[in-house]
Design an enzyme around this catalytic site. Structure first.
Site: not given
Ligand SMILES: Cc1cc2nc3c(=O)[nH]c(=O)nc-3n(C[C@H](O)[C@H](O)[C@H](O)COP(=O)(O)OP(=O)(O)OC[C@H]3O[C@@H](n4cnc5c(N)ncnc54)[C@H](O)[C@@H]3O)c2cc1C
Length: 360
Positions: A186, A257, A356
């Site tokens: 992570r 998580s 997280e």
């Molecule tokens: C139901 C559910 C299940 C999940 N299961 C998992 C799992 O199994 N494993 C896991 O690892 N995670 C899991 N997650 C967490 C999440 O899905 C991941 O961390 C995912 O990669 C976040 O993507 P996002 O585009 O929504 O990022 P955001 O929530 O929009 O951003 C997360 C972070 O990344 C940064 N960011 C986003 N895009 C960029 C970019 N292009 N450049 C630089 N920084 C950026 C943002 O500034 C922020 O700090 C889960 C979430 C949910 C809601």
């Protein structure tokens, strides 16, 4: 080609800035549909970034104001306050293509705004297995490397060849090979340096030789030993397990998580095992180091929190690691519940739980 996840919908827009390359500025932009907790959130200013070359002028104009800013993908790993001050960059860069392919494997290049799960399906449609264990993780491709998303024994960093990003320090585009991204559990250089790198494209390497990765018990038990499943079958199985265990953010707001699984030294693990023989844990890193990853969900459940409710927020009934918004919750209410859980787990197990999702 896949589309970016969220085209900006509503809103009043500011007058054109006159700076070439800067997209239209969105004022008081609602992020309710773009944060998986479903909190009522307004971004003071926002830009939908659809091309890498928009980033440099946008950052220059933001830095000239001195106001805070941040990047947002799909909003599935963030805890957002009711008003996000300053500027929010919405990463909407689309597009995916196989850019190289030979007998040993394929390089696939993907825009940061592409939806992660749609991309996984697309790779399987192209007969490029490898990412199936990571199916159904919400969010964008550009955010996947930030916390090195992982599930069912696979981490995305294992399949990344390189990452293109705008470096806000050097003010240039950079292209880092995976070996320089410091991918660990992570974590990555991108997470360790917030607001430095804006990821525009991710390049994956998917080897032609593939075997299913079924060492996670939940997954292995869905298949019989006399049948080697296809990547599609693994993906379907992963989706089935996830749908059973995790709430769909469209139905109940959540960020997956909420706490990381803590990693402890072997001595602490053995001490805990003595007190709690049923403690759930997994080996972590090199076997000779003897580190263990403890199941935070099990510890939270053991403290009696599973299914509990604190006003509009609560702990998911099927998985204690997931905090949920039943409707009307806020960042403050979920963080207050998190603090109660952290304190109790610390008191019971002597282990600190780290949150997280990223707090703004
Ligand atoms: C139901 C559910 C299940 C999940 N299961 C998992 C799992 O199994 N494993 C896991 O690892 N995670 C899991 N997650 C967490 C999440 O899905 C991941 O961390 C995912 O990669 C976040 O993507 P996002 O585009 O929504 O990022 P955001 O929530 O929009 O951003 C997360 C972070 O990344 C940064 N960011 C986003 N895009 C960029 C970019 N292009 N450049 C630089 N920084 C950026 C943002 O500034 C922020 O700090 C889960 C979430 C949910 C809601």
């Amino acid at each position: 080609m896949n589309s970016a996840p969220n085209a900006p919908s509503s809103l009043k827009t500011a007058p054109p800035t006159g700076i070439s390359g800067i997209p239209e500025m969105l004022l008081s932009f609602s992020l309710k549909a773009r944060n998986s907790f479903g909190f009522e959130v307004l971004a003071e200013h926002a830009y939908s970034i659809t091309h890498a070359d928009q980033i440099s002028p946008v950052i220059q104009s933001i830095e000239a104001t001195g106001l805070p800013w941040r990047v947002l993908g799909g909003g599935s790993n963030v805890i957002l306050p009711p008003l996000l001050p300053g500027t929010t960059l919405l990463m909407d860069i689309a597009g995916q293509a196989i850019t190289q392919q030979d007998a040993s494997g394929a390089v696939v290049s993907v825009g940061a705004g592409v939806n992660w799960h749609d991309f996984v399906i697309w790779t399987l449609d192209q007969s490029l297995p490898g990412l199936e264990n990571l199916a159904l993780i919400p969010g964008t491709v550009g955010a996947a490397p930030i916390q090195n998303i992982g599930a069912y024994g696979v981490e995305v960093g294992e399949y990344i060849q390189s990452i293109e990003a705008y470096d806000c320090h050097s003010k240039t585009m950079v292209n880092y090979p995976a070996s320089e991204c410091a991918f660990t559990y992570r974590n990555s250089i991108f997470k360790a340096n917030p607001n430095r790198y804006i990821i525009t494209h991710v390049h994956f390497y998917l080897p032609a030789v593939w075997t299913p990765r079924l060492h996670y018990v939940d997954l292995a038990t869905l298949f019989t030993s006399d049948h080697v499943p296809t990547a599609e079958e693994v993906m379907v199985a992963v989706c089935k397990i996830r749908n059973r265990k995790l709430p769909d953010p469209k139905l109940i707001g959540n960020a997956g998580s909420f706490f990381q699984n803590p990693i402890v030294e072997q001595s602490q693990y053995l001490h805990l095992l003595d007190q709690f023989p049923e403690l759930v844990s997994y080996p972590e890193g090199d076997a000779h180091e003897g580190k263990r990853k403890l199941a935070a969900g099990w510890m939270i459940d053991r403290c009696g929190f599973k299914g509990m409710r604190a006003g509009a927020v609560g702990v998911y009934q099927n998985q204690a690691l997931v905090l949920v918004n039943h409707g009307g919750g806020t960042a403050d209410s979920v963080l207050a519940l998190a603090k109660t859980i952290q304190d109790k787990v610390q008191e019971t197990f002597g282990v600190a739980l780290a949150i997280e999702p990223i707090r703004y």
